[in-house]
Design an enzyme around this catalytic site. Sequence first.
Site, PDB file in Angstrom:
ATOM      1  N   ARG A 122      23.418  11.682  13.877  1.00 21.73           N
ATOM      2  CA  ARG A 122      22.571  10.590  14.365  1.00 21.73           C
ATOM      3  C   ARG A 122      22.046   9.688  13.249  1.00 21.73           C
ATOM      4  O   ARG A 122      20.967   9.106  13.339  1.00 21.73           O
ATOM      5  CB  ARG A 122      21.383  11.131  15.171  1.00 21.73           C
ATOM      6  CG  ARG A 122      21.810  11.873  16.420  1.00 21.73           C
ATOM      7  CD  ARG A 122      20.732  11.945  17.468  1.00 21.73           C
ATOM      8  NE  ARG A 122      21.176  12.832  18.543  1.00 21.73           N
ATOM      9  CZ  ARG A 122      20.896  14.138  18.601  1.00 21.73           C
ATOM     10  NH1 ARG A 122      20.168  14.696  17.663  1.00 21.73           N
ATOM     11  NH2 ARG A 122      21.333  14.861  19.605  1.00 21.73           N
ATOM     12  N   LYS A 144      25.634  -4.565  10.285  1.00 15.01           N
ATOM     13  CA  LYS A 144      26.633  -4.482  11.351  1.00 15.01           C
ATOM     14  C   LYS A 144      27.742  -3.530  10.925  1.00 15.01           C
ATOM     15  O   LYS A 144      28.286  -3.652   9.831  1.00 15.01           O
ATOM     16  CB  LYS A 144      27.248  -5.865  11.613  1.00 15.01           C
ATOM     17  CG  LYS A 144      26.365  -6.761  12.445  1.00 15.01           C
ATOM     18  CD  LYS A 144      27.167  -7.966  12.909  1.00 15.01           C
ATOM     19  CE  LYS A 144      26.323  -8.928  13.704  1.00 15.01           C
ATOM     20  NZ  LYS A 144      27.113 -10.076  14.180  1.00 15.01           N
ATOM     21  N   GLU A 186      33.193 -18.266   4.119  1.00 15.38           N
ATOM     22  CA  GLU A 186      31.831 -17.846   4.482  1.00 15.38           C
ATOM     23  C   GLU A 186      30.804 -18.465   3.542  1.00 15.38           C
ATOM     24  O   GLU A 186      29.682 -18.792   3.942  1.00 15.38           O
ATOM     25  CB  GLU A 186      31.711 -16.315   4.468  1.00 15.38           C
ATOM     26  CG  GLU A 186      32.645 -15.575   5.421  1.00 15.38           C
ATOM     27  CD  GLU A 186      32.221 -15.616   6.897  1.00 15.38           C
ATOM     28  OE1 GLU A 186      31.089 -16.052   7.195  1.00 15.38           O
ATOM     29  OE2 GLU A 186      33.048 -15.216   7.744  1.00 15.38           O
ATOM     30  N   LYS A 230      22.231 -14.850   3.759  1.00 16.76           N
ATOM     31  CA  LYS A 230      22.439 -13.793   4.751  1.00 16.76           C
ATOM     32  C   LYS A 230      21.175 -12.933   4.876  1.00 16.76           C
ATOM     33  O   LYS A 230      20.745 -12.607   5.987  1.00 16.76           O
ATOM     34  CB  LYS A 230      23.638 -12.935   4.334  1.00 16.76           C
ATOM     35  CG  LYS A 230      23.929 -11.767   5.259  1.00 16.76           C
ATOM     36  CD  LYS A 230      24.911 -12.111   6.353  1.00 16.76           C
ATOM     37  CE  LYS A 230      25.065 -10.984   7.363  1.00 16.76           C
ATOM     38  NZ  LYS A 230      26.433 -10.540   7.560  1.00 16.76           N
ATOM     39  N   GLU A 240      20.261  -9.675  15.978  1.00 18.48           N
ATOM     40  CA  GLU A 240      20.925 -10.785  16.637  1.00 18.48           C
ATOM     41  C   GLU A 240      20.262 -11.183  17.944  1.00 18.48           C
ATOM     42  O   GLU A 240      20.925 -11.385  18.963  1.00 18.48           O
ATOM     43  CB  GLU A 240      22.397 -10.424  16.875  1.00 18.48           C
ATOM     44  CG  GLU A 240      23.286 -11.627  16.813  1.00 18.48           C
ATOM     45  CD  GLU A 240      24.744 -11.248  16.532  1.00 18.48           C
ATOM     46  OE1 GLU A 240      25.129 -10.127  16.825  1.00 18.48           O
ATOM     47  OE2 GLU A 240      25.457 -12.109  16.008  1.00 18.48           O
ATOM     48  N   ARG A 244      19.916 -15.160  14.128  1.00 16.61           N
ATOM     49  CA  ARG A 244      21.118 -14.616  13.497  1.00 16.61           C
ATOM     50  C   ARG A 244      22.408 -15.200  14.066  1.00 16.61           C
ATOM     51  O   ARG A 244      23.448 -15.199  13.402  1.00 16.61           O
ATOM     52  CB  ARG A 244      21.114 -13.089  13.645  1.00 16.61           C
ATOM     53  CG  ARG A 244      22.167 -12.401  12.821  1.00 16.61           C
ATOM     54  CD  ARG A 244      21.792 -10.948  12.607  1.00 16.61           C
ATOM     55  NE  ARG A 244      22.885 -10.213  12.007  1.00 16.61           N
ATOM     56  CZ  ARG A 244      22.757  -9.009  11.495  1.00 16.61           C
ATOM     57  NH1 ARG A 244      21.596  -8.404  11.524  1.00 16.61           N
ATOM     58  NH2 ARG A 244      23.773  -8.378  10.962  1.00 16.61           N
ATOM     59  N   ASN A 248      27.251 -17.181  13.138  1.00 13.65           N
ATOM     60  CA  ASN A 248      28.546 -17.269  13.810  1.00 13.65           C
ATOM     61  C   ASN A 248      29.145 -18.675  13.732  1.00 13.65           C
ATOM     62  O   ASN A 248      30.146 -18.954  14.379  1.00 13.65           O
ATOM     63  CB  ASN A 248      28.411 -16.839  15.272  1.00 13.65           C
ATOM     64  CG  ASN A 248      28.133 -15.357  15.379  1.00 13.65           C
ATOM     65  OD1 ASN A 248      28.734 -14.563  14.667  1.00 13.65           O
ATOM     66  ND2 ASN A 248      27.198 -14.997  16.241  1.00 13.65           N
ATOM     67  N   HIS A 251      32.786 -19.290  13.882  1.00 14.88           N
ATOM     68  CA  HIS A 251      33.400 -18.038  14.328  1.00 14.88           C
ATOM     69  C   HIS A 251      33.834 -18.064  15.790  1.00 14.88           C
ATOM     70  O   HIS A 251      34.628 -17.232  16.202  1.00 14.88           O
ATOM     71  CB  HIS A 251      32.447 -16.868  14.095  1.00 14.88           C
ATOM     72  CG  HIS A 251      32.333 -16.478  12.643  1.00 14.88           C
ATOM     73  ND1 HIS A 251      31.891 -17.351  11.682  1.00 14.88           N
ATOM     74  CD2 HIS A 251      32.629 -15.325  11.989  1.00 14.88           C
ATOM     75  CE1 HIS A 251      31.894 -16.748  10.497  1.00 14.88           C
ATOM     76  NE2 HIS A 251      32.343 -15.513  10.657  1.00 14.88           N
ATOM     77  N   HIS A 255      37.368 -16.892  15.955  1.00 16.03           N
ATOM     78  CA  HIS A 255      37.799 -15.624  16.556  1.00 16.03           C
ATOM     79  C   HIS A 255      38.954 -15.840  17.520  1.00 16.03           C
ATOM     80  O   HIS A 255      39.882 -15.029  17.574  1.00 16.03           O
ATOM     81  CB  HIS A 255      36.634 -14.951  17.288  1.00 16.03           C
ATOM     82  CG  HIS A 255      35.701 -14.230  16.375  1.00 16.03           C
ATOM     83  ND1 HIS A 255      34.371 -14.042  16.683  1.00 16.03           N
ATOM     84  CD2 HIS A 255      35.905 -13.643  15.183  1.00 16.03           C
ATOM     85  CE1 HIS A 255      33.790 -13.377  15.687  1.00 16.03           C
ATOM     86  NE2 HIS A 255      34.698 -13.119  14.772  1.00 16.03           N
ATOM     87  N   HIS A 268      40.826 -14.015   8.563  1.00 21.15           N
ATOM     88  CA  HIS A 268      39.486 -14.310   9.099  1.00 21.15           C
ATOM     89  C   HIS A 268      38.885 -15.564   8.476  1.00 21.15           C
ATOM     90  O   HIS A 268      38.386 -16.457   9.175  1.00 21.15           O
ATOM     91  CB  HIS A 268      38.572 -13.112   8.875  1.00 21.15           C
ATOM     92  CG  HIS A 268      37.170 -13.325   9.379  1.00 21.15           C
ATOM     93  ND1 HIS A 268      36.863 -13.394  10.717  1.00 21.15           N
ATOM     94  CD2 HIS A 268      35.994 -13.519   8.721  1.00 21.15           C
ATOM     95  CE1 HIS A 268      35.560 -13.605  10.865  1.00 21.15           C
ATOM     96  NE2 HIS A 268      35.013 -13.685   9.669  1.00 21.15           N
TER      97      HIS A 268
END
Lengths: 367, 367
Positions: A122, A144, A186, A230, A240, A244, A248, A251, A255, A268
């Site tokens: 955990r 993330k 980025e 960041k 998010e 946040r 994106n 993106h 994506h 990417h």
Amino acid sequence: MLSNLSVNLEQNSYQIAIAPNVLSEIGNYLKSLNVGNKILVVSNAMIFDEYGETLINAIQAANFSVSHHILPAGERHKTLLSIQKLYDQALENHLERSSTFIALGGGVIGDMTGFAAATWLRGVNVIQIPTSLLAMVDASIGGKTGVNHPQGKNLIGAFHQPKLVLIDPQVLKTLPHREFRAGMAEVIKYGVIWDADLFQQLEAAERLDELEYLSVELLQNILTHSCQAKADVVSKDEKEGGLRAILNYGHTVGHAIESLTGYSLVNHGEAVAIGMSVAGKIAVKMGYWSEVESQRQDQLIIKTGLPTTVPPMLEIDDILETLKSDKKVKAGKVRFVLPQQIGSATVTDQVTPDIISAVIKTCQEKS
Amino acid sequence: MLSNLSVNLEQNSYQIAIAPNVLSEIGNYLKSLNVGNKILVVSNAMIFDEYGETLINAIQAANFSVSHHILPAGERHKTLLSIQKLYDQALENHLERSSTFIALGGGVIGDMTGFAAATWLRGVNVIQIPTSLLAMVDASIGGKTGVNHPQGKNLIGAFHQPKLVLIDPQVLKTLPHREFRAGMAEVIKYGVIWDADLFQQLEAAERLDELEYLSVELLQNILTHSCQAKADVVSKDEKEGGLRAILNYGHTVGHAIESLTGYSLVNHGEAVAIGMSVAGKIAVKMGYWSEVESQRQDQLIIKTGLPTTVPPMLEIDDILETLKSDKKVKAGKVRFVLPQQIGSATVTDQVTPDIISAVIKTCQEKS
């Protein structure tokens, strides 16, 4: 040259240290973290060959007990199966709740190691040591973690903040040029949505398409400004909920392009570059952004050797369909991040399929 | 009769509602939670047959879109493989980040649904509707989720707090007697470590070995006091940094017994009952607790129809060896929760193998 940043969260704040040879300093960092004695370093074969010995020696010199696990390289191994092998290794080495996973590698290694750390007993500690520019300025910060589902990237994952991020700019020397440029996408993103000073520093550089053209100072500034951007955003919105989402930028369409080209033809960073160019033009068309700044962005993307046009074989309808299945869709509406001026962006769900379609047409040279 | 408790956390506080027929009231709760429109109910066949229709109808009546997924029953299916099937279902139903998983079932369903919710799209909402006494008073509250590794229970997991816990005492009517008693072991635990009033109410009851002997008021009190105890402890220590460890009272030796009997001969509650009896006697031997209170505890365990003796076929050395691999071991030292008086307990790593060994001998009738 050492930049020390911090990511300030309600719980679990942590430090980002950026400096040449910081890997060999890890002993001091470990001692100050108050973690248990057992460390498991996770890497892939190529990266471990290059930097594993330095890292392992430095950890042992500080009297920690260290073992390592080599994951196969590449996005296609970013699966629950790889995670299960990591669990087996953690069990074999008797890792306890106070133990620490160290991710030594690019984004794939960082995401997988982070997810294993998030879900073993955990949650155990994780330290991120990113070795690609993309991982340094993006994936290693913010907590993330995840693996891919057969039907989509990063659908399985958790938020799990690292205890520490260590960045050595020198390891970028062994990074392939195309991956360097992918990371630069980025960096440009942070310039557009958050940090006008960074944007101007990038504009002032003569060339940005290969690492060797960057001065040591510019590289350190790029890393520091990007990580700070960041960290700022993540500190204000850990999971998010709102702000946040601006990360994106580029993106959404990015994506879709990655997905429709099978995650191979376009990488990417290239997809994000194209996505920023499209989003910039949407912002202009909708009156959010000036034509002049949108063009400055595109010039910067081109100077970095990144694409601004949508691959000709992609059908606009397929792109629109793919946008609908994006993870960030809310109540069925596609959300776009749009710049308002260099250094500032906003999120909207008011971009219609017609607008997207019209802009993509102008960004696509049909073969 | 409605008891409304709340689990107060820094982030993500939530409500526990205990009332007959609360399942059919879920619509009002859902509306107040501000969650998205999509719901996925997870259950097993037997429980879904019994309560699925009531729940689904109530959700639909409140205009939410609901689907369901049936997991195979039993601890041996508490694996990553089952979770992968849950992910597939979530994907098929286009669950979004604002969507909600509902766990309708016992601890196994709750743990698995919670883990899937913790890791799908980096975390979606989960509502716990426990249908066993054990799940009501323990697993459904506190955010522990997980699945088993082939070599150990709950080694894979995450902390992920539910948005809501709904408890209907009436569903216990269909619970097998042995499972009812297993849940009562945790109820007795709360009496010993936290709530002397609960302990006395249990002592005052004539019989506790089957649900039918409990008055409606006593059952409501048992649920309310137990959930309040768990909520109190979890509120003070969300991620098991300190205080929360006292909830492991009886679980140290208990887990070893469960593991050594293959998780079949002795169930969790029975193992905890034996573990409490052993820990109580250790506490007496080390001067933490009075002989009289330790005996009151054992009498309560016996009145509930639970065991206090270690199964005769177990070897003490095997128990000691198993204790060393417990998840809660810290720096190699086994940690025991020991009562100090009824309603209060402490944690220590000062219990030596010799003491454990001597006490187990007195708790074991060799065949």
